[in-house]
Design a protein around this motif. Sequence first.
Motif, PDB file in Angstrom:
ATOM      1  N   GLY A 185     -53.591 -40.303 -11.573  1.00 54.73           N
ATOM      2  CA  GLY A 185     -54.843 -41.020 -11.804  1.00 54.73           C
ATOM      3  C   GLY A 185     -54.794 -42.452 -11.309  1.00 54.73           C
ATOM      4  N   SER A 186     -53.662 -43.127 -11.436  1.00 58.59           N
ATOM      5  CA  SER A 186     -53.584 -44.523 -11.000  1.00 58.59           C
ATOM      6  C   SER A 186     -53.599 -44.625  -9.489  1.00 58.59           C
ATOM      7  N   THR A 187     -53.043 -43.648  -8.760  1.00 51.10           N
ATOM      8  CA  THR A 187     -53.078 -43.713  -7.302  1.00 51.10           C
ATOM      9  C   THR A 187     -54.484 -43.443  -6.794  1.00 51.10           C
ATOM     10  N   LEU A 188     -55.238 -42.664  -7.542  1.00 50.87           N
ATOM     11  CA  LEU A 188     -56.617 -42.398  -7.130  1.00 50.87           C
ATOM     12  C   LEU A 188     -57.522 -43.598  -7.398  1.00 50.87           C
ATOM     13  N   ARG A 189     -57.213 -44.412  -8.376  1.00 49.04           N
ATOM     14  CA  ARG A 189     -58.059 -45.543  -8.731  1.00 49.04           C
ATOM     15  C   ARG A 189     -57.777 -46.792  -7.906  1.00 49.04           C
ATOM     16  N   CYS A 190     -56.618 -46.899  -7.305  1.00 52.89           N
ATOM     17  CA  CYS A 190     -56.252 -48.117  -6.577  1.00 52.89           C
ATOM     18  C   CYS A 190     -57.200 -48.442  -5.433  1.00 52.89           C
ATOM     19  N   PRO A 191     -57.594 -47.478  -4.588  1.00 55.81           N
ATOM     20  CA  PRO A 191     -58.509 -47.848  -3.497  1.00 55.81           C
ATOM     21  C   PRO A 191     -59.850 -48.380  -4.012  1.00 55.81           C
ATOM     22  N   HIS A 192     -60.360 -47.880  -5.109  1.00 56.04           N
ATOM     23  CA  HIS A 192     -61.624 -48.368  -5.657  1.00 56.04           C
ATOM     24  C   HIS A 192     -61.499 -49.803  -6.113  1.00 56.04           C
ATOM     25  N   ARG A 193     -60.394 -50.112  -6.706  1.00 49.45           N
ATOM     26  CA  ARG A 193     -60.165 -51.460  -7.193  1.00 49.45           C
ATOM     27  C   ARG A 193     -60.077 -52.435  -6.016  1.00 49.45           C
ATOM     28  N   ASP A 194     -59.396 -52.030  -4.934  1.00 50.95           N
ATOM     29  CA  ASP A 194     -59.255 -52.883  -3.769  1.00 50.95           C
ATOM     30  C   ASP A 194     -60.594 -53.097  -3.068  1.00 50.95           C
ATOM     31  N   SER A 195     -61.435 -52.080  -3.017  1.00 48.73           N
ATOM     32  CA  SER A 195     -62.711 -52.209  -2.322  1.00 48.73           C
ATOM     33  C   SER A 195     -63.663 -53.103  -3.087  1.00 48.73           C
TER      34      SER A 195
ATOM     35  N   PHE B 158     -37.601 -32.077 -37.354  1.00 47.83           N
ATOM     36  CA  PHE B 158     -38.203 -33.253 -36.727  1.00 47.83           C
ATOM     37  C   PHE B 158     -37.638 -33.441 -35.325  1.00 47.83           C
ATOM     38  N   LEU B 159     -36.335 -33.264 -35.180  1.00 51.89           N
ATOM     39  CA  LEU B 159     -35.720 -33.363 -33.855  1.00 51.89           C
ATOM     40  C   LEU B 159     -36.256 -32.272 -32.936  1.00 51.89           C
ATOM     41  N   LEU B 160     -36.493 -31.095 -33.485  1.00 53.39           N
ATOM     42  CA  LEU B 160     -37.104 -30.028 -32.699  1.00 53.39           C
ATOM     43  C   LEU B 160     -38.494 -30.441 -32.213  1.00 53.39           C
ATOM     44  N   ALA B 161     -39.260 -31.084 -33.075  1.00 50.05           N
ATOM     45  CA  ALA B 161     -40.600 -31.541 -32.691  1.00 50.05           C
ATOM     46  C   ALA B 161     -40.513 -32.604 -31.593  1.00 50.05           C
ATOM     47  N   LEU B 162     -39.515 -33.473 -31.655  1.00 52.69           N
ATOM     48  CA  LEU B 162     -39.332 -34.464 -30.594  1.00 52.69           C
ATOM     49  C   LEU B 162     -39.011 -33.792 -29.269  1.00 52.69           C
ATOM     50  N   VAL B 163     -38.201 -32.750 -29.319  1.00 51.16           N
ATOM     51  CA  VAL B 163     -37.887 -32.005 -28.097  1.00 51.16           C
ATOM     52  C   VAL B 163     -39.155 -31.354 -27.540  1.00 51.16           C
ATOM     53  N   LEU B 164     -40.021 -30.871 -28.415  1.00 56.27           N
ATOM     54  CA  LEU B 164     -41.281 -30.265 -27.968  1.00 56.27           C
ATOM     55  C   LEU B 164     -42.232 -31.301 -27.383  1.00 56.27           C
ATOM     56  N   LEU B 165     -42.078 -32.562 -27.760  1.00 55.83           N
ATOM     57  CA  LEU B 165     -42.943 -33.613 -27.220  1.00 55.83           C
ATOM     58  C   LEU B 165     -42.545 -34.053 -25.815  1.00 55.83           C
ATOM     59  N   VAL B 166     -41.322 -33.764 -25.397  1.00 56.89           N
ATOM     60  CA  VAL B 166     -40.853 -34.194 -24.073  1.00 56.89           C
ATOM     61  C   VAL B 166     -41.727 -33.636 -22.949  1.00 56.89           C
ATOM     62  N   PRO B 167     -42.036 -32.325 -22.911  1.00 58.10           N
ATOM     63  CA  PRO B 167     -42.913 -31.845 -21.833  1.00 58.10           C
ATOM     64  C   PRO B 167     -44.317 -32.452 -21.896  1.00 58.10           C
ATOM     65  N   VAL B 168     -44.816 -32.709 -23.093  1.00 57.06           N
ATOM     66  CA  VAL B 168     -46.138 -33.329 -23.226  1.00 57.06           C
ATOM     67  C   VAL B 168     -46.112 -34.736 -22.642  1.00 57.06           C
ATOM     68  N   LEU B 169     -45.079 -35.491 -22.964  1.00 61.73           N
ATOM     69  CA  LEU B 169     -44.931 -36.836 -22.415  1.00 61.73           C
ATOM     70  C   LEU B 169     -44.801 -36.792 -20.901  1.00 61.73           C
ATOM     71  N   TRP B 170     -44.037 -35.848 -20.388  1.00 68.45           N
ATOM     72  CA  TRP B 170     -43.853 -35.712 -18.951  1.00 68.45           C
ATOM     73  C   TRP B 170     -45.193 -35.420 -18.270  1.00 68.45           C
ATOM     74  N   LEU B 171     -45.986 -34.510 -18.843  1.00 68.03           N
ATOM     75  CA  LEU B 171     -47.296 -34.195 -18.268  1.00 68.03           C
ATOM     76  C   LEU B 171     -48.228 -35.406 -18.301  1.00 68.03           C
ATOM     77  N   LEU B 172     -48.199 -36.155 -19.389  1.00 66.59           N
ATOM     78  CA  LEU B 172     -49.051 -37.339 -19.480  1.00 66.59           C
ATOM     79  C   LEU B 172     -48.643 -38.394 -18.462  1.00 66.59           C
ATOM     80  N   GLN B 173     -47.342 -38.589 -18.280  1.00 65.15           N
ATOM     81  CA  GLN B 173     -46.886 -39.554 -17.290  1.00 65.15           C
ATOM     82  C   GLN B 173     -47.260 -39.107 -15.889  1.00 65.15           C
TER      83      GLN B 173
ATOM     84  N   SER C  86     -49.791 -37.152 -15.028  1.00 59.89           N
ATOM     85  CA  SER C  86     -51.234 -37.290 -14.835  1.00 59.89           C
ATOM     86  C   SER C  86     -51.637 -38.759 -14.714  1.00 59.89           C
ATOM     87  N   ASP C  87     -50.929 -39.645 -15.395  1.00 62.60           N
ATOM     88  CA  ASP C  87     -51.222 -41.072 -15.280  1.00 62.60           C
ATOM     89  C   ASP C  87     -50.880 -41.592 -13.892  1.00 62.60           C
ATOM     90  N   GLN C  88     -49.778 -41.138 -13.327  1.00 62.02           N
ATOM     91  CA  GLN C  88     -49.398 -41.551 -11.972  1.00 62.02           C
ATOM     92  C   GLN C  88     -50.412 -41.050 -10.962  1.00 62.02           C
TER      93      GLN C  88
END
Length: 79
Positions: A66-76, A45-60, A62-64
């Motif tokens: 995506g959020s910078t791309l959406r900000c100008p639309h929201r402001d306009s 289980f701890l091994l699986a948590l270690v394997l989730l770290v890169p997935v979490l990093w990629l999601l974070q 991609s979220d950063q």
Amino acid sequence: MTLATLPLLIIKNGIRIVTLSLLSIYVDPGFLTGSLHRDGGVVFFLLALVLLVPVLWLLQKSDQTGSTLRCPHRDSRST
């Protein structure tokens, strides 16, 4: 994150099977029926948590991006 869990589950179980098999072949056949086989879930289980770290990093990351791309639309829209 949910889509990543199934492949990680399969990988984790594959690593568990290979680890126990190699230990039983090269060290002691008792690993197939021993405590690591029965109670080794925490270790893997701890091994699986270690394997989730890169997935979490990629999601974070991609979220950063995506959020910078959406900000100008929201402001306009607000003006």
